[in-house]
Design a protein around this motif. Structure first.
Motif, PDB file in Angstrom:
ATOM      1  N   SER A 417       0.773  -1.178   0.116  1.00 16.25           N
ATOM      2  CA  SER A 417      -0.199   0.070  -0.003  1.00 16.25           C
ATOM      3  C   SER A 417       0.730   1.160  -0.109  1.00 16.25           C
ATOM      4  N   ALA A 418       1.758   1.295   0.676  1.00 18.98           N
ATOM      5  CA  ALA A 418       2.762   2.511   0.981  1.00 18.98           C
ATOM      6  C   ALA A 418       3.478   2.813  -0.284  1.00 18.98           C
ATOM      7  N   VAL A 419       3.923   1.684  -1.171  1.00 15.11           N
ATOM      8  CA  VAL A 419       4.596   2.005  -2.399  1.00 15.11           C
ATOM      9  C   VAL A 419       3.760   2.379  -3.584  1.00 15.11           C
ATOM     10  N   LEU A 420       2.709   1.511  -3.630  1.00 14.12           N
ATOM     11  CA  LEU A 420       1.777   1.602  -4.905  1.00 14.12           C
ATOM     12  C   LEU A 420       0.698   2.289  -4.870  1.00 14.12           C
ATOM     13  N   HIS A 421      -0.025   2.601  -3.484  1.00 11.03           N
ATOM     14  CA  HIS A 421      -1.384   3.060  -3.531  1.00 11.03           C
ATOM     15  C   HIS A 421      -1.271   4.391  -2.835  1.00 11.03           C
ATOM     16  N   GLN A 422      -2.245   4.751  -2.209  1.00 18.67           N
ATOM     17  CA  GLN A 422      -2.335   6.041  -1.406  1.00 18.67           C
ATOM     18  C   GLN A 422      -2.158   7.177  -2.325  1.00 18.67           C
ATOM     19  N   ASP A 423      -1.766   8.603  -1.809  1.00 15.07           N
ATOM     20  CA  ASP A 423      -1.371   9.545  -2.570  1.00 15.07           C
ATOM     21  C   ASP A 423       0.034   9.404  -3.094  1.00 15.07           C
ATOM     22  N   VAL A 424       0.219  10.062  -4.282  1.00  9.97           N
ATOM     23  CA  VAL A 424       1.495  10.145  -4.792  1.00  9.97           C
ATOM     24  C   VAL A 424       2.552  10.791  -3.981  1.00  9.97           C
ATOM     25  N   GLY A 425       3.772  10.057  -3.429  1.00  4.00           N
ATOM     26  CA  GLY A 425       4.487  10.568  -2.762  1.00  4.00           C
ATOM     27  C   GLY A 425       5.489  11.700  -3.210  1.00  4.00           C
ATOM     28  N   SER A 426       5.909  12.356  -2.356  1.00  2.80           N
ATOM     29  CA  SER A 426       6.722  13.742  -2.516  1.00  2.80           C
ATOM     30  C   SER A 426       8.203  13.342  -3.397  1.00  2.80           C
ATOM     31  N   ALA A 427       8.570  11.996  -3.220  1.00  2.80           N
ATOM     32  CA  ALA A 427       9.760  11.572  -3.619  1.00  2.80           C
ATOM     33  C   ALA A 427       9.641  11.095  -5.100  1.00  2.80           C
ATOM     34  N   VAL A 428       8.348  10.893  -5.406  1.00  5.20           N
ATOM     35  CA  VAL A 428       8.052  10.149  -6.625  1.00  5.20           C
ATOM     36  C   VAL A 428       7.806  11.049  -7.762  1.00  5.20           C
ATOM     37  N   PRO A 429       8.675  11.077  -8.854  1.00  2.10           N
ATOM     38  CA  PRO A 429       8.860  12.010  -9.818  1.00  2.10           C
ATOM     39  C   PRO A 429       7.560  11.429 -10.788  1.00  2.10           C
ATOM     40  N   ALA A 430       6.819  12.717 -11.376  1.00  2.00           N
ATOM     41  CA  ALA A 430       5.832  12.027 -12.588  1.00  2.00           C
ATOM     42  C   ALA A 430       6.474  11.376 -13.563  1.00  2.00           C
ATOM     43  N   GLU A 431       7.967  11.427 -13.951  1.00  2.00           N
ATOM     44  CA  GLU A 431       8.505  10.902 -15.099  1.00  2.00           C
ATOM     45  C   GLU A 431       8.783   9.635 -14.812  1.00  2.00           C
ATOM     46  N   ALA A 432       8.923   9.208 -13.726  1.00  2.00           N
ATOM     47  CA  ALA A 432       9.222   7.983 -13.282  1.00  2.00           C
ATOM     48  C   ALA A 432       8.733   6.660 -14.211  1.00  2.00           C
ATOM     49  N   LEU A 433       9.639   5.986 -14.609  1.00  2.00           N
ATOM     50  CA  LEU A 433       9.164   4.844 -15.492  1.00  2.00           C
ATOM     51  C   LEU A 433       9.059   3.582 -15.035  1.00  2.00           C
ATOM     52  N   ASP A 434       8.218   2.721 -15.825  1.00  2.00           N
ATOM     53  CA  ASP A 434       7.744   1.504 -15.235  1.00  2.00           C
ATOM     54  C   ASP A 434       9.195   0.638 -15.598  1.00  2.00           C
ATOM     55  N   LEU A 435       8.941  -0.442 -15.176  1.00  2.00           N
ATOM     56  CA  LEU A 435      10.079  -1.591 -15.267  1.00  2.00           C
ATOM     57  C   LEU A 435      10.714  -1.532 -16.587  1.00  2.00           C
ATOM     58  N   ARG A 436      11.911  -1.309 -16.681  1.00  4.60           N
ATOM     59  CA  ARG A 436      12.635  -1.649 -18.070  1.00  4.60           C
ATOM     60  C   ARG A 436      12.928  -2.889 -18.344  1.00  4.60           C
ATOM     61  N   PRO A 437      12.773  -3.452 -19.743  1.00  2.00           N
ATOM     62  CA  PRO A 437      13.126  -4.689 -20.035  1.00  2.00           C
ATOM     63  C   PRO A 437      14.045  -5.536 -19.379  1.00  2.00           C
ATOM     64  N   ALA A 438      15.427  -4.751 -19.175  1.00  2.00           N
ATOM     65  CA  ALA A 438      16.404  -5.472 -18.244  1.00  2.00           C
ATOM     66  C   ALA A 438      15.983  -5.683 -16.922  1.00  2.00           C
ATOM     67  N   GLU A 439      15.291  -4.919 -16.324  1.00  2.00           N
ATOM     68  CA  GLU A 439      14.779  -5.211 -14.914  1.00  2.00           C
ATOM     69  C   GLU A 439      13.607  -6.290 -14.924  1.00  2.00           C
ATOM     70  N   ILE A 440      12.959  -6.288 -15.995  1.00  2.00           N
ATOM     71  CA  ILE A 440      11.847  -7.309 -16.066  1.00  2.00           C
ATOM     72  C   ILE A 440      12.807  -8.703 -16.014  1.00  2.00           C
ATOM     73  N   GLY A 441      13.607  -8.888 -16.979  1.00  2.00           N
ATOM     74  CA  GLY A 441      14.366  -9.984 -17.422  1.00  2.00           C
ATOM     75  C   GLY A 441      14.981 -10.614 -16.189  1.00  2.00           C
ATOM     76  N   VAL A 442      15.402  -9.931 -15.085  1.00  3.07           N
ATOM     77  CA  VAL A 442      16.087 -10.198 -14.028  1.00  3.07           C
ATOM     78  C   VAL A 442      15.191 -10.759 -12.760  1.00  3.07           C
ATOM     79  N   ILE A 443      13.957  -9.935 -12.938  1.00  6.13           N
ATOM     80  CA  ILE A 443      12.960 -10.132 -11.784  1.00  6.13           C
ATOM     81  C   ILE A 443      11.904 -11.264 -12.100  1.00  6.13           C
ATOM     82  N   LEU A 444      11.375 -11.165 -13.503  1.00  5.54           N
ATOM     83  CA  LEU A 444      10.422 -12.009 -13.981  1.00  5.54           C
ATOM     84  C   LEU A 444      10.703 -13.516 -13.759  1.00  5.54           C
ATOM     85  N   PRO A 445      11.853 -13.947 -13.880  1.00  7.27           N
ATOM     86  CA  PRO A 445      12.163 -15.499 -13.458  1.00  7.27           C
ATOM     87  C   PRO A 445      11.861 -15.787 -12.211  1.00  7.27           C
TER      88      PRO A 445
END
Length: 470
Positions: A417-445
């Motif tokens: 809840s604290a990371v994904l939901h509630q109000d957008v935190g002051s440290a979360v930039p609007a332009e922050a991207l989703d997981l990149r292909p390299a990140e998906i490739g190491v976490i998804l397995p």
């Protein structure tokens, strides 16, 4: 093949170190290739493993005949799965470190490979001195990885980690020498004495520190918070399992008398650690703190399963070792992706990251839901087996475990809840991207294997622990 699984990452680390690289991407490509080769070799080994037999893929070469010391390694059914956990998590962590672009990549990634070889050596050793050599070898890369590439508090974290682990290791060395001299051999097949409580306590002290068992966890918060995310993933997901393996393969089967006599004190400490760690995880102000204290609690739950002294407890403990290794590794890597986007892990500054980042949200929710042990998940199967096993030692132990499961749901839902939901935190930039292909490739397995085990936990429990009659 056991020797090959040890040598590939060790020789690979040396290869990465001595190659005169002309760019910073070359070491990462080679290190990742070596890690994936190790993973492929393990898959081939597992495909040819006969679960109806005992020790397999064995190498036994005498070193010092007069002292009864030999280079003796091999794979048992339960150690096969722990080696598999090691090579999978290491491949993910090497891939993450490659993508993250660490300073001095050849030195850094070579140390990750060296750590992999040392951990595989621990899980395959069949001689007490060989076990000790690999056990101590794990400390070398961790000392450097935390001390050089860690966060602002890395010096204090490194000193604590080394002091705690060295104290435990020295006690284990004394126990190993005493066990080998009394048996006339350091080989697992000859070692052990049903009555020697001091040798049992020497082993137990080392394993209690590395796990850690309450109250030997003083090194854990700083080490997990100050390490790079992939090092924390290895430390929590893999290295801590070496301690549980030590209880499973050495302390309990070799010294059943002292293990039985000390069962209640160890269960009391593990129960305190389980509840205390869960409460600390719920109160932790940052992402890594939640994961670190959750790891502490889960390792104490695993120790409860090991000291249940029956097939159900042992099966559950092994399954939970694999579950926890994958869950904690995935969570630490996800924590790293969050920190890269926000420059913080403070829960009070985060929030709203699910918006526009569906892959990050899906990965975190899936891993977190499995981690809180919802019915149908692999973690639920592991924890149920542990509670079923420990119930035979007394219903009070099972009640403690059940309370901890409720607390796990609370702190994991708080994290999500604290990371994904509630109000957008002051440290979360609007332009922050989703997981990149390299990140998906190491976490998804890692997440995919967790989902597979949720559908078929018997892949582990029905093919392990013949050593204990499970």
């Amino acid at each position: 093949m056991s020797t090959v699984l040890i040598l590939v990452p060790l020789v690979g680390a040396l290869w990465v170190w001595i190659t005169p690289w002309k760019n910073t991407r070359g070491p990462g490509g080679l290190a990742l290739l070596i890690a994936l080769t190790e993973l492929a070799l393990w898959v081939g080994t597992a495909a040819n493993f006969n679960f109806d037999r005992g020790l397999q893929f064995e190498t036994n070469v005498v070193w010092f005949e007069d002292l009864g010391v030999s280079y003796h390694v091999g794979l048992l059914d339960f150690s096969l799965w722990l080696v598999g956990l090691t090579v999978l998590v290491t491949a993910a962590c090497v891939g993450y470190g490659f993508w993250a672009g660490r300073d001095r990549p050849a030195a850094y990634l070579g140390l990750l490979l060296f750590l992999e070889g040392a951990v595989v050596g621990v899980f395959t050793a069949q001689d007490l001195l060989v076990f000790y050599v690999f056990w101590e070898a794990m400390l070398i890369p961790l000392y450097v990885l935390i001390g050089v590439w860690g966060g602002p508090g890395r010096l204090g974290a490194t000193v604590k980690f080394v002091v705690y682990t060295m104290a435990g290791s020295l006690l284990m060395l004394v126990a190993i020498i005493a066990a080998g001299l009394s048996a006339g051999s350091f080989d697992f097949a000859a070692a052990g004495s049903d009555q020697n409580v001091w040798i049992f306590l020497g082993f137990a002290a080392a394993f209690a520190v590395k796990a850690p068992l309450f109250p030997f966890h003083g090194w854990l918060p700083d080490a997990y918070r100050e390490s790079p995310p992939e090092v924390a993933a290895l430390l929590s997901g893999v290295v801590s399992k070496a301690a549980a393996y030590g209880f499973l393969a050495i302390a309990i089967p070799f010294y059943p008398g002292p293990a039985s006599d000390w069962r209640v004190p160890i269960l009391v400490l593990a129960s305190i650690g389980l509840i205390y760690g869960s409460l600390l995880a719920f109160r932790a102000p940052d992402v890594r703190g939640v994961i670190a204290y959750s790891s502490f609690a889960q390792m104490n739950l695993i120790i409860i399963g090991l000291f249940a002294a029956n097939a159900s407890g042992n099966d559950g403990a092994l399954l939970q070792m694999i579950n926890h290794g994958l869950i904690s590794a995935a969570l630490f890597l996800l924590a790293g992706t969050v920190e890269r986007r926000t420059a913080t892990g403070e829960l009070g500054l985060l929030g709203g990251m699910a918006r526009g980042r569906p892959i990050l949200a899906t990965a975190l929710i899936t891993t977190g839901v499995i981690g809180l042990a919802v019915p149908g998940s692999s973690a639920f199967a592991g924890e149920f087996l542990i509670l079923n096993g420990i119930f035979s030692q007394g219903w009070g132990w099972a009640v403690v475990g059940a309370v901890a499961i409720v607390l796990a749901a609370m702190y994991m839902l708080r994290l999500i809840s604290a990371v994904l939901h509630q109000d957008v935190g002051s440290a979360v930039p609007a332009e922050a991207l989703d997981l990149r292909p390299a990140e998906i490739g190491v976490i998804l397995p890692l997440v995919a294997v967790l989902l597979f085990l949720s559908f078929w936990p018997a892949a582990i429990t029905d093919h392990a622990l013949t050593f204990f009659g499970g």
